[in-house]
Design a protein around this motif. Sequence first.
Motif, PDB file in Angstrom:
ATOM      1  N   PHE A  20      22.469  88.812 -24.464  1.00 51.93           N
ATOM      2  CA  PHE A  20      23.746  89.099 -25.120  1.00 51.93           C
ATOM      3  C   PHE A  20      24.700  87.908 -25.082  1.00 51.93           C
ATOM      4  CE2 PHE A  20      22.349  93.557 -24.414  1.00 51.93           C
ATOM      5  CZ  PHE A  20      22.315  93.927 -25.749  1.00 51.93           C
ATOM      6  N   LEU A  21      24.617  87.071 -24.034  1.00 47.37           N
ATOM      7  CA  LEU A  21      25.427  85.851 -24.029  1.00 47.37           C
ATOM      8  C   LEU A  21      24.961  84.883 -25.111  1.00 47.37           C
ATOM      9  CD1 LEU A  21      25.990  85.135 -20.218  1.00 47.37           C
ATOM     10  CD2 LEU A  21      27.648  85.965 -21.898  1.00 47.37           C
ATOM     11  N   LEU A  22      23.662  84.806 -25.333  1.00 46.42           N
ATOM     12  CA  LEU A  22      23.147  83.958 -26.414  1.00 46.42           C
ATOM     13  C   LEU A  22      23.605  84.473 -27.780  1.00 46.42           C
ATOM     14  CD1 LEU A  22      19.550  83.214 -25.102  1.00 46.42           C
ATOM     15  CD2 LEU A  22      21.312  81.508 -25.593  1.00 46.42           C
ATOM     16  N   VAL A  23      23.614  85.796 -27.936  1.00 45.68           N
ATOM     17  CA  VAL A  23      24.127  86.389 -29.186  1.00 45.68           C
ATOM     18  C   VAL A  23      25.590  86.007 -29.379  1.00 45.68           C
ATOM     19  CG1 VAL A  23      24.712  88.575 -30.328  1.00 45.68           C
ATOM     20  CG2 VAL A  23      22.475  88.299 -29.241  1.00 45.68           C
ATOM     21  N   ALA A  24      26.389  86.109 -28.312  1.00 45.36           N
ATOM     22  CA  ALA A  24      27.812  85.766 -28.397  1.00 45.36           C
ATOM     23  C   ALA A  24      28.010  84.289 -28.734  1.00 45.36           C
ATOM     24  CB  ALA A  24      28.506  86.104 -27.073  1.00 45.36           C
ATOM     25  N   VAL A  51      14.287  84.117 -26.120  1.00 49.75           N
ATOM     26  CA  VAL A  51      13.514  82.971 -26.621  1.00 49.75           C
ATOM     27  C   VAL A  51      13.867  82.711 -28.083  1.00 49.75           C
ATOM     28  CG1 VAL A  51      11.198  82.100 -27.164  1.00 49.75           C
ATOM     29  CG2 VAL A  51      11.599  83.304 -25.002  1.00 49.75           C
ATOM     30  N   PHE A  52      13.880  83.780 -28.872  1.00 46.30           N
ATOM     31  CA  PHE A  52      14.198  83.635 -30.291  1.00 46.30           C
ATOM     32  C   PHE A  52      15.635  83.163 -30.501  1.00 46.30           C
ATOM     33  CE2 PHE A  52      15.895  85.364 -34.250  1.00 46.30           C
ATOM     34  CZ  PHE A  52      15.065  84.709 -35.157  1.00 46.30           C
ATOM     35  N   MET A  53      16.589  83.773 -29.766  1.00 44.06           N
ATOM     36  CA  MET A  53      17.996  83.392 -29.937  1.00 44.06           C
ATOM     37  C   MET A  53      18.237  81.956 -29.476  1.00 44.06           C
ATOM     38  SD  MET A  53      19.586  85.728 -31.512  1.00 44.06           S
ATOM     39  CE  MET A  53      21.160  84.887 -31.385  1.00 44.06           C
ATOM     40  N   LYS A 113      32.264  88.407 -39.842  1.00 47.65           N
ATOM     41  CA  LYS A 113      31.003  88.832 -39.239  1.00 47.65           C
ATOM     42  C   LYS A 113      30.704  88.048 -37.964  1.00 47.65           C
ATOM     43  CE  LYS A 113      28.669  90.344 -43.451  1.00 47.65           C
ATOM     44  NZ  LYS A 113      27.545  90.090 -44.380  1.00 47.65           N
ATOM     45  N   SER A 114      31.005  86.762 -37.976  1.00 47.39           N
ATOM     46  CA  SER A 114      30.728  85.943 -36.793  1.00 47.39           C
ATOM     47  C   SER A 114      31.634  86.340 -35.622  1.00 47.39           C
ATOM     48  CB  SER A 114      30.893  84.457 -37.112  1.00 47.39           C
ATOM     49  OG  SER A 114      32.219  84.162 -37.506  1.00 47.39           O
ATOM     50  N   ILE A 115      32.881  86.722 -35.918  1.00 46.62           N
ATOM     51  CA  ILE A 115      33.789  87.189 -34.858  1.00 46.62           C
ATOM     52  C   ILE A 115      33.275  88.506 -34.277  1.00 46.62           C
ATOM     53  CG2 ILE A 115      36.115  88.038 -34.365  1.00 46.62           C
ATOM     54  CD1 ILE A 115      37.123  86.025 -36.474  1.00 46.62           C
ATOM     55  N   ILE A 116      32.834  89.395 -35.141  1.00 42.85           N
ATOM     56  CA  ILE A 116      32.280  90.680 -34.692  1.00 42.85           C
ATOM     57  C   ILE A 116      31.031  90.451 -33.841  1.00 42.85           C
ATOM     58  CG2 ILE A 116      31.161  92.812 -35.476  1.00 42.85           C
ATOM     59  CD1 ILE A 116      33.077  92.693 -37.920  1.00 42.85           C
ATOM     60  N   GLY A 120      28.505  90.576 -28.619  1.00 44.82           N
ATOM     61  CA  GLY A 120      27.651  89.961 -27.604  1.00 44.82           C
ATOM     62  C   GLY A 120      28.305  89.931 -26.239  1.00 44.82           C
ATOM     63  N   PHE A 121      29.568  89.480 -26.191  1.00 47.16           N
ATOM     64  CA  PHE A 121      30.282  89.443 -24.912  1.00 47.16           C
ATOM     65  C   PHE A 121      30.494  90.849 -24.354  1.00 47.16           C
ATOM     66  CE2 PHE A 121      32.055  85.125 -26.146  1.00 47.16           C
ATOM     67  CZ  PHE A 121      31.334  84.449 -25.179  1.00 47.16           C
TER      68      PHE A 121
END
Length: 198
Positions: free
Chosen positions: A163-167, A118-120, A181-184, A189-190
């Motif tokens: 984790f998909l939302l994080v990715a 929900v947050f992501m 950092k965004s690549i990491i 996430g993936f």
Amino acid sequence: MADLLGLTAIVFISLLTFLAAFYWPKVAKILFVALAVRITTILIGYYLIDLPDSGKDALRFEQTAWVWAQNGFLNVLHQYPGPSSSFISWIIGLMYSLTGRSLLMAQSISLLFGMGSVFMGWLLARHIWDEKSASKAGWFFALFPSLILYSCLTLRETYISFFLLVAIFGIVIWAQNKTIKSIILTMSGFFAATFFHG
């Protein structure tokens, strides 16, 4: 004892939600409603009626976790399945080996990732569009029936969604800033999502 473990886990997740709401007040109302609906659904499913999809896979994942946990923490570590459908059982088994068996606690782990989704979802929409769009996306994530249900069961879907939302959030940040950092974040996430679905 099992009920106490589960209720304690729910209280802990509620405290984390209140902490997130304190730091991001614009999403506070969405988080509180999402939390209330999910806790109510968990308790109804635990004490009153069987929720849809609460049998078969959900029972199998939880029972496998308990079988692994009965021989202690080290046994659960040795059962490490790698990226597969049994990874959720391994996560729950680690908790069971430390605290004892509690279906409510296992469901509260799904609650944690459901609240994270929900947050992501809100955060992702905020970075792509604006506050108004983020609010609409947040309410969608908070109140969509399937997302509520899978946040309350010991199934893999809510973990994978989180984790998909994080990715995807990492991809959006990379498109805006082109940072390492965004690549990491994207790769993490993936990578994490693959562990719940072999």
